[in-house]
Design a protein around this motif. Structure first.
Motif, PDB file in Angstrom:
ATOM      1  N   GLY A  13       0.804  -1.215   0.000  1.00  0.00           N
ATOM      2  CA  GLY A  13       0.000   0.000   0.000  1.00  0.00           C
ATOM      3  C   GLY A  13       0.830   1.254   0.000  1.00  0.00           C
ATOM      4  N   GLY A  14       2.046   1.165  -0.510  1.00  0.00           N
ATOM      5  CA  GLY A  14       2.939   2.311  -0.504  1.00  0.00           C
ATOM      6  C   GLY A  14       3.678   2.448   0.816  1.00  0.00           C
ATOM      7  N   ALA A  15       4.673   3.319   0.822  1.00  0.00           N
ATOM      8  CA  ALA A  15       5.472   3.536   2.037  1.00  0.00           C
ATOM      9  C   ALA A  15       4.920   4.724   2.804  1.00  0.00           C
ATOM     10  CB  ALA A  15       6.932   3.754   1.666  1.00  0.00           C
TER      11      ALA A  15
ATOM     12  N   THR B 296       9.123  -5.720   4.412  1.00  0.00           N
ATOM     13  CA  THR B 296       7.796  -5.926   3.825  1.00  0.00           C
ATOM     14  C   THR B 296       6.776  -5.080   4.564  1.00  0.00           C
ATOM     15  OG1 THR B 296       8.337  -8.205   3.217  1.00  0.00           O
ATOM     16  CG2 THR B 296       6.007  -7.610   3.269  1.00  0.00           C
ATOM     17  N   GLY B 297       6.017  -4.288   3.820  1.00  0.00           N
ATOM     18  CA  GLY B 297       5.011  -3.425   4.414  1.00  0.00           C
ATOM     19  C   GLY B 297       3.686  -4.139   4.620  1.00  0.00           C
ATOM     20  N   ASP B 298       2.812  -3.494   5.383  1.00  0.00           N
ATOM     21  CA  ASP B 298       1.472  -4.025   5.614  1.00  0.00           C
ATOM     22  C   ASP B 298       0.716  -4.194   4.296  1.00  0.00           C
ATOM     23  OD1 ASP B 298       1.646  -4.141   8.374  1.00  0.00           O
ATOM     24  OD2 ASP B 298       0.769  -2.158   8.690  1.00  0.00           O
ATOM     25  N   ILE B 299      -0.107  -5.229   4.218  1.00  0.00           N
ATOM     26  CA  ILE B 299      -1.014  -5.422   3.094  1.00  0.00           C
ATOM     27  C   ILE B 299      -2.392  -4.939   3.545  1.00  0.00           C
ATOM     28  CG2 ILE B 299      -2.078  -7.099   1.535  1.00  0.00           C
ATOM     29  CD1 ILE B 299       0.432  -8.814   1.858  1.00  0.00           C
ATOM     30  N   PRO B 300      -2.874  -3.814   3.020  1.00  0.00           N
ATOM     31  CA  PRO B 300      -4.112  -3.217   3.555  1.00  0.00           C
ATOM     32  C   PRO B 300      -5.327  -4.125   3.475  1.00  0.00           C
ATOM     33  CG  PRO B 300      -3.412  -2.122   1.529  1.00  0.00           C
ATOM     34  CD  PRO B 300      -2.288  -3.002   1.950  1.00  0.00           C
TER      35      PRO B 300
END
Length: 379
Positions: free
Chosen positions: A267-269, A297-301
Protein backbone atom coordinates in the motif's frame (compact mmCIF):
# COMPACT_ATOMS: atom_id res chain seq x y z
CA UNK A 1 -72.67 1.00 -27.85
CA UNK A 2 -74.61 4.28 -28.08
CA UNK A 3 -73.81 5.05 -24.46
CA UNK A 4 -70.09 4.54 -25.16
CA UNK A 5 -70.23 6.92 -28.10
CA UNK A 6 -72.01 9.56 -25.96
CA UNK A 7 -69.27 9.27 -23.25
CA UNK A 8 -66.51 9.70 -25.85
CA UNK A 9 -68.21 12.73 -27.39
CA UNK A 10 -68.64 14.35 -23.95
CA UNK A 11 -64.98 13.76 -23.06
CA UNK A 12 -63.83 15.29 -26.37
CA UNK A 13 -65.99 18.34 -25.78
CA UNK A 14 -64.56 18.74 -22.29
CA UNK A 15 -61.05 18.73 -23.71
CA UNK A 16 -61.85 21.34 -26.32
CA UNK A 17 -63.74 23.58 -23.90
CA UNK A 18 -61.04 23.59 -21.23
CA UNK A 19 -58.15 24.03 -23.64
CA UNK A 20 -56.25 21.15 -22.00
CA UNK A 21 -54.13 18.72 -23.93
CA UNK A 22 -54.97 15.00 -23.81
CA UNK A 23 -51.77 14.44 -21.84
CA UNK A 24 -52.87 16.88 -19.14
CA UNK A 25 -56.23 15.21 -18.93
CA UNK A 26 -54.53 11.84 -18.56
CA UNK A 27 -52.39 13.20 -15.72
CA UNK A 28 -55.54 14.51 -13.97
CA UNK A 29 -57.30 11.19 -14.34
CA UNK A 30 -54.31 9.26 -12.98
CA UNK A 31 -53.68 11.63 -10.07
CA UNK A 32 -54.55 10.27 -6.64
CA UNK A 33 -57.37 11.97 -4.71
CA UNK A 34 -59.06 15.26 -5.47
CA UNK A 35 -56.01 17.52 -5.02
CA UNK A 36 -56.21 20.92 -6.64
CA UNK A 37 -54.47 21.49 -9.95
CA UNK A 38 -51.17 23.32 -9.41
CA UNK A 39 -50.60 26.64 -11.10
CA UNK A 40 -47.99 26.41 -13.88
CA UNK A 41 -44.51 27.60 -12.90
CA UNK A 42 -43.48 30.70 -14.87
CA UNK A 43 -40.35 30.35 -17.01
CA UNK A 44 -38.51 32.92 -14.89
CA UNK A 45 -38.88 30.73 -11.79
CA UNK A 46 -37.88 27.40 -13.34
CA UNK A 47 -34.62 25.69 -12.36
CA UNK A 48 -32.74 24.43 -15.40
CA UNK A 49 -30.42 21.44 -15.03
CA UNK A 50 -28.19 20.07 -17.74
CA UNK A 51 -24.88 18.27 -18.22
CA UNK A 52 -21.84 18.61 -20.40
CA UNK A 53 -19.57 15.75 -21.37
CA UNK A 54 -15.89 15.94 -22.27
CA UNK A 55 -12.31 15.12 -21.36
CA UNK A 56 -10.68 16.23 -18.11
CA UNK A 57 -7.76 18.51 -18.84
CA UNK A 58 -6.85 19.74 -15.36
CA UNK A 59 -8.07 19.75 -11.74
CA UNK A 60 -6.74 21.82 -8.84
CA UNK A 61 -9.00 20.55 -6.06
CA UNK A 62 -11.86 23.04 -6.46
CA UNK A 63 -12.03 23.78 -10.19
CA UNK A 64 -11.64 21.65 -13.29
CA UNK A 65 -10.89 22.24 -16.94
CA UNK A 66 -12.89 20.22 -19.45
CA UNK A 67 -12.42 19.93 -23.22
CA UNK A 68 -15.58 19.38 -25.26
CA UNK A 69 -15.52 19.40 -29.08
CA UNK A 70 -12.53 21.73 -29.18
CA UNK A 71 -14.11 24.16 -26.68
CA UNK A 72 -12.60 24.58 -23.21
CA UNK A 73 -14.69 25.06 -20.07
CA UNK A 74 -13.48 25.89 -16.56
CA UNK A 75 -15.97 24.89 -13.86
CA UNK A 76 -15.94 25.89 -10.20
CA UNK A 77 -16.71 22.59 -8.44
CA UNK A 78 -16.12 23.76 -4.88
CA UNK A 79 -19.79 23.08 -4.00
CA UNK A 80 -20.17 19.99 -6.18
CA UNK A 81 -19.75 16.32 -5.26
CA UNK A 82 -17.09 14.30 -7.05
CA UNK A 83 -18.46 10.87 -7.93
CA UNK A 84 -15.89 9.68 -10.45
CA UNK A 85 -15.13 5.97 -10.09
CA UNK A 86 -11.56 6.41 -11.29
CA UNK A 87 -10.98 9.74 -9.59
CA UNK A 88 -9.89 12.91 -11.41
CA UNK A 89 -7.48 11.51 -14.00
CA UNK A 90 -6.31 13.67 -16.90
CA UNK A 91 -7.55 12.31 -20.20
CA UNK A 92 -10.57 10.59 -18.65
CA UNK A 93 -14.10 11.17 -19.93
CA UNK A 94 -16.30 12.95 -17.38
CA UNK A 95 -19.68 14.66 -17.18
CA UNK A 96 -20.39 17.84 -15.23
CA UNK A 97 -24.02 18.13 -14.11
CA UNK A 98 -24.93 21.76 -13.48
CA UNK A 99 -27.80 24.09 -12.62
CA UNK A 100 -28.51 27.10 -14.81
CA UNK A 101 -28.12 27.88 -18.48
CA UNK A 102 -24.67 27.72 -20.02
CA UNK A 103 -23.82 30.66 -22.25
CA UNK A 104 -21.16 29.52 -24.71
CA UNK A 105 -18.03 28.69 -22.65
CA UNK A 106 -18.88 31.16 -19.86
CA UNK A 107 -19.49 28.96 -16.80
CA UNK A 108 -20.00 31.86 -14.38
CA UNK A 109 -23.76 31.68 -14.94
CA UNK A 110 -24.11 28.07 -13.78
CA UNK A 111 -23.50 26.08 -10.60
CA UNK A 112 -21.82 22.69 -10.86
CA UNK A 113 -23.67 20.08 -8.80
CA UNK A 114 -21.90 16.82 -9.54
CA UNK A 115 -18.97 15.40 -11.51
CA UNK A 116 -19.28 11.80 -12.69
CA UNK A 117 -17.40 9.52 -15.06
CA UNK A 118 -19.92 6.77 -15.85
CA UNK A 119 -22.28 8.67 -18.16
CA UNK A 120 -21.71 8.47 -21.92
CA UNK A 121 -18.27 6.91 -21.50
CA UNK A 122 -17.11 5.53 -24.82
CA UNK A 123 -13.81 3.96 -23.84
CA UNK A 124 -12.06 2.90 -20.66
CA UNK A 125 -8.70 4.37 -19.80
CA UNK A 126 -5.96 2.01 -20.91
CA UNK A 127 -3.12 0.96 -18.64
CA UNK A 128 0.23 2.26 -19.85
CA UNK A 129 3.82 1.49 -18.89
CA UNK A 130 6.91 3.67 -18.68
CA UNK A 131 10.49 2.68 -17.88
CA UNK A 132 12.74 5.16 -16.15
CA UNK A 133 15.72 5.79 -13.95
CA UNK A 134 14.96 6.82 -10.38
CA UNK A 135 15.95 10.39 -9.52
CA UNK A 136 14.05 10.73 -6.25
CA UNK A 137 11.59 8.82 -4.08
CA UNK A 138 9.33 10.02 -1.25
CA UNK A 139 6.21 8.69 0.44
CA UNK A 140 4.00 10.40 -2.15
CA UNK A 141 6.09 10.68 -5.30
CA UNK A 142 8.73 9.11 -7.49
CA UNK A 143 10.75 11.06 -10.06
CA UNK A 144 11.91 9.16 -13.14
CA UNK A 145 14.07 10.05 -16.10
CA UNK A 146 13.36 8.17 -19.31
CA UNK A 147 15.90 6.95 -21.84
CA UNK A 148 15.02 9.95 -24.01
CA UNK A 149 15.80 12.34 -21.15
CA UNK A 150 12.23 13.28 -20.22
CA UNK A 151 11.67 13.78 -16.48
CA UNK A 152 8.38 13.39 -14.63
CA UNK A 153 7.36 13.28 -10.98
CA UNK A 154 4.58 10.72 -10.51
CA UNK A 155 2.13 10.65 -7.57
CA UNK A 156 2.44 7.30 -5.75
CA UNK A 157 0.43 7.76 -2.54
CA UNK A 158 -0.83 4.29 -1.61
CA UNK A 159 0.78 2.70 -4.69
CA UNK A 160 2.03 -0.89 -4.67
CA UNK A 161 5.85 -1.00 -4.97
CA UNK A 162 8.31 -3.88 -5.14
CA UNK A 163 12.07 -3.48 -5.50
CA UNK A 164 13.60 -6.93 -5.86
CA UNK A 165 17.12 -5.56 -5.97
CA UNK A 166 16.61 -2.67 -3.59
CA UNK A 167 15.89 0.99 -4.36
CA UNK A 168 18.44 3.75 -4.88
CA UNK A 169 19.22 6.69 -7.14
CA UNK A 170 19.92 5.41 -10.63
CA UNK A 171 17.78 2.26 -10.33
CA UNK A 172 15.64 1.47 -13.38
CA UNK A 173 11.98 0.73 -12.70
CA UNK A 174 8.75 0.00 -14.54
CA UNK A 175 5.79 2.22 -13.72
CA UNK A 176 2.21 1.31 -14.70
CA UNK A 177 -0.34 4.13 -14.87
CA UNK A 178 -3.60 5.41 -16.34
CA UNK A 179 -4.30 8.83 -17.82
CA UNK A 180 -2.53 11.41 -19.95
CA UNK A 181 0.21 13.89 -19.12
CA UNK A 182 -1.19 17.35 -18.43
CA UNK A 183 -0.10 20.77 -19.63
CA UNK A 184 3.53 21.18 -18.59
CA UNK A 185 4.10 23.50 -15.65
CA UNK A 186 7.73 24.03 -16.69
CA UNK A 187 9.30 25.98 -19.53
CA UNK A 188 11.56 22.99 -20.10
CA UNK A 189 9.93 20.73 -22.75
CA UNK A 190 11.73 17.75 -21.24
CA UNK A 191 9.80 18.10 -17.95
CA UNK A 192 6.38 16.40 -18.08
CA UNK A 193 3.33 17.02 -15.89
CA UNK A 194 2.24 13.70 -14.38
CA UNK A 195 0.40 15.19 -11.38
CA UNK A 196 -3.06 13.85 -12.26
CA UNK A 197 -2.20 10.36 -13.45
CA UNK A 198 -3.19 7.28 -11.47
CA UNK A 199 -0.08 5.18 -10.84
CA UNK A 200 -0.97 1.51 -10.37
CA UNK A 201 2.41 -0.01 -9.52
CA UNK A 202 6.17 0.57 -9.47
CA UNK A 203 8.76 -2.22 -9.64
CA UNK A 204 12.22 -3.07 -10.92
CA UNK A 205 10.79 -6.24 -12.51
CA UNK A 206 7.88 -6.50 -14.93
CA UNK A 207 5.34 -7.88 -14.38
CA UNK A 208 5.42 -7.21 -10.65
CA UNK A 209 5.51 -10.60 -8.92
CA UNK A 210 6.52 -10.90 -5.29
CA UNK A 211 8.06 -14.34 -4.67
CA UNK A 212 6.93 -16.51 -1.78
CA UNK A 213 9.40 -16.69 1.10
CA UNK A 214 11.94 -19.47 0.63
CA UNK A 215 12.85 -21.61 3.62
CA UNK A 216 16.30 -21.14 5.09
CA UNK A 217 18.50 -23.95 3.73
CA UNK A 218 19.80 -26.48 6.21
CA UNK A 219 23.43 -25.84 7.19
CA UNK A 220 26.11 -28.05 5.75
CA UNK A 221 27.95 -30.42 8.00
CA UNK A 222 30.18 -28.51 10.37
CA UNK A 223 28.43 -25.17 9.73
CA UNK A 224 26.28 -23.27 12.20
CA UNK A 225 22.71 -22.56 11.13
CA UNK A 226 22.00 -18.89 10.41
CA UNK A 227 18.63 -18.06 11.83
CA UNK A 228 16.48 -15.40 10.20
CA UNK A 229 14.68 -13.13 12.65
CA UNK A 230 12.06 -10.38 12.41
CA UNK A 231 10.96 -7.25 14.18
CA UNK A 232 7.97 -4.97 13.60
CA UNK A 233 8.26 -1.23 12.98
CA UNK A 234 6.19 1.78 11.88
CA UNK A 235 7.17 3.93 8.90
CA UNK A 236 7.97 7.57 9.66
CA UNK A 237 9.40 8.69 6.33
CA UNK A 238 11.20 7.57 3.18
CA UNK A 239 13.82 9.43 1.15
CA UNK A 240 15.23 7.50 -1.78
CA UNK A 241 16.97 4.46 -0.27
CA UNK A 242 16.53 5.47 3.39
CA UNK A 243 13.44 4.25 5.22
CA UNK A 244 13.00 5.83 8.64
CA UNK A 245 11.03 3.71 11.12
CA UNK A 246 10.30 3.47 14.80
CA UNK A 247 10.51 0.05 16.40
CA UNK A 248 7.06 -1.08 17.56
CA UNK A 249 6.30 -0.41 21.24
CA UNK A 250 9.37 1.79 21.63
CA UNK A 251 10.72 5.22 20.80
CA UNK A 252 13.74 3.84 18.94
CA UNK A 253 14.21 5.46 15.52
CA UNK A 254 16.15 3.54 12.86
CA UNK A 255 17.25 4.47 9.36
CA UNK A 256 17.11 1.39 7.14
CA UNK A 257 19.24 1.29 4.01
CA UNK A 258 17.09 -0.17 1.22
CA UNK A 259 19.68 0.09 -1.54
CA UNK A 260 20.69 -3.58 -1.51
CA UNK A 261 17.77 -5.54 -0.05
CA UNK A 262 14.35 -6.55 -1.46
CA UNK A 263 11.49 -4.42 -0.21
CA UNK A 264 7.77 -4.64 -0.86
CA UNK A 265 5.16 -2.01 0.00
CA UNK A 266 1.71 -3.26 -0.93
CA UNK A 267 0.00 0.00 0.00
CA UNK A 268 2.94 2.31 -0.50
CA UNK A 269 5.47 3.54 2.04
CA UNK A 270 2.98 5.77 3.85
CA UNK A 271 3.86 7.13 7.29
CA UNK A 272 1.98 5.33 10.03
CA UNK A 273 1.85 1.99 8.23
CA UNK A 274 3.68 -1.04 9.55
CA UNK A 275 6.61 -3.02 8.19
CA UNK A 276 8.24 -6.31 9.01
CA UNK A 277 12.04 -6.21 8.98
CA UNK A 278 13.87 -9.49 8.35
CA UNK A 279 17.46 -9.77 9.58
CA UNK A 280 20.17 -12.02 10.95
CA UNK A 281 22.28 -11.40 14.04
CA UNK A 282 21.39 -10.09 17.46
CA UNK A 283 19.15 -7.01 17.56
CA UNK A 284 19.56 -4.97 20.75
CA UNK A 285 16.41 -2.93 20.08
CA UNK A 286 18.35 0.34 19.97
CA UNK A 287 20.53 0.30 16.83
CA UNK A 288 21.38 -1.69 13.70
CA UNK A 289 24.77 -2.70 15.05
CA UNK A 290 25.33 -6.42 14.98
CA UNK A 291 22.59 -7.28 12.48
CA UNK A 292 22.37 -7.75 8.72
CA UNK A 293 19.19 -6.61 7.00
CA UNK A 294 17.67 -9.13 4.58
CA UNK A 295 14.40 -7.50 3.54
CA UNK A 296 11.50 -5.20 4.40
CA UNK A 297 7.80 -5.93 3.83
CA UNK A 298 5.01 -3.43 4.41
CA UNK A 299 1.47 -4.03 5.61
CA UNK A 300 -1.01 -5.42 3.09
CA UNK A 301 -4.11 -3.22 3.55
CA UNK A 302 -6.53 -5.89 2.32
CA UNK A 303 -5.49 -8.05 5.27
CA UNK A 304 -6.09 -5.35 7.87
CA UNK A 305 -9.29 -4.33 9.59
CA UNK A 306 -10.26 -0.66 9.37
CA UNK A 307 -9.12 -0.24 12.99
CA UNK A 308 -5.63 -1.51 12.13
CA UNK A 309 -5.02 0.67 9.06
CA UNK A 310 -2.42 3.36 9.74
CA UNK A 311 -1.56 4.63 6.24
CA UNK A 312 -1.58 8.42 6.43
CA UNK A 313 -0.90 11.56 4.44
CA UNK A 314 -0.24 14.97 6.02
CA UNK A 315 -0.41 18.42 4.51
CA UNK A 316 -2.14 21.77 4.19
CA UNK A 317 -5.61 21.98 2.68
CA UNK A 318 -5.40 23.97 -0.55
CA UNK A 319 -8.89 23.36 -1.98
CA UNK A 320 -12.10 21.43 -1.41
CA UNK A 321 -15.41 20.31 -2.91
CA UNK A 322 -18.62 19.19 -1.22
CA UNK A 323 -17.11 15.77 -0.46
CA UNK A 324 -13.32 16.08 -0.89
CA UNK A 325 -10.31 18.01 0.32
CA UNK A 326 -7.01 18.45 -1.52
CA UNK A 327 -3.77 18.60 0.46
CA UNK A 328 -0.36 19.91 -0.48
CA UNK A 329 1.97 17.45 1.24
CA UNK A 330 5.38 18.20 2.72
CA UNK A 331 7.00 16.50 -0.28
CA UNK A 332 5.14 18.79 -2.71
CA UNK A 333 2.39 16.48 -3.98
CA UNK A 334 -1.31 17.36 -4.21
CA UNK A 335 -3.46 14.56 -2.81
CA UNK A 336 -7.27 14.57 -3.01
CA UNK A 337 -9.21 12.63 -0.35
CA UNK A 338 -12.91 11.81 -0.10
CA UNK A 339 -14.18 13.05 3.26
CA UNK A 340 -17.75 11.74 3.46
CA UNK A 341 -18.02 9.01 6.07
CA UNK A 342 -14.68 9.85 7.70
CA UNK A 343 -14.20 10.33 11.45
CA UNK A 344 -13.29 14.02 11.64
CA UNK A 345 -11.73 15.35 14.85
CA UNK A 346 -9.86 18.26 13.24
CA UNK A 347 -10.52 21.73 14.62
CA UNK A 348 -9.97 23.78 11.47
CA UNK A 349 -13.31 23.00 9.85
CA UNK A 350 -11.49 21.61 6.77
CA UNK A 351 -10.94 25.17 5.62
CA UNK A 352 -8.22 26.19 3.20
CA UNK A 353 -4.96 26.65 5.08
CA UNK A 354 -5.74 24.05 7.77
CA UNK A 355 -3.02 21.46 8.41
CA UNK A 356 -4.43 17.97 8.76
CA UNK A 357 -3.37 14.36 8.94
CA UNK A 358 -5.60 11.97 7.00
CA UNK A 359 -5.65 8.22 7.52
CA UNK A 360 -6.69 6.54 4.27
CA UNK A 361 -7.37 3.04 2.98
CA UNK A 362 -5.09 2.12 0.03
CA UNK A 363 -7.17 -0.99 -0.69
CA UNK A 364 -10.20 1.18 -1.48
CA UNK A 365 -8.17 3.40 -3.83
CA UNK A 366 -6.29 0.91 -6.00
CA UNK A 367 -7.90 2.24 -9.21
CA UNK A 368 -8.64 5.83 -8.18
CA UNK A 369 -6.54 8.90 -7.43
CA UNK A 370 -9.16 10.11 -4.95
CA UNK A 371 -8.35 8.38 -1.66
CA UNK A 372 -10.91 7.00 0.77
CA UNK A 373 -10.60 8.87 4.07
CA UNK A 374 -11.02 6.93 7.33
CA UNK A 375 -9.95 9.58 9.84
CA UNK A 376 -9.11 13.28 9.80
CA UNK A 377 -7.21 14.97 12.62
CA UNK A 378 -5.08 18.04 13.19
CA UNK A 379 -1.51 17.65 11.98
Amino acid sequence: MKKLRIVCICLSCAVLLTGCSPGTVLEQFTSAGDSAVQEPVPDSARVYMDEIHGTLEDFDGSSLTLLDDQSTYVFDVSNATLECEGGMITGDEISVIYQGQLDSTDTSTVQALKVVDEYHKKTRLEEKTTYGQVQNLTANSITLKSRTGRVATYPITGTEQYYQNGIRSGSWVYLHYKGSFGQSESDDPMVLNASHLKVLSVSDIDPLAVPSPTPTPAPKEGETAVQEKKFQAVIQNIRLNTLQVTVSNSNTVLNLNLSGIPCYFSGGAAPGSGVTVVYTGDFNGQSLEGITLLGVTGDIPEKLSEREIGFSVTGEITASTANTVTLLTNDGVRVTCRTDGADNTSTGGLLTGSSVKITFDPAASRESNIYTCLKIEDA
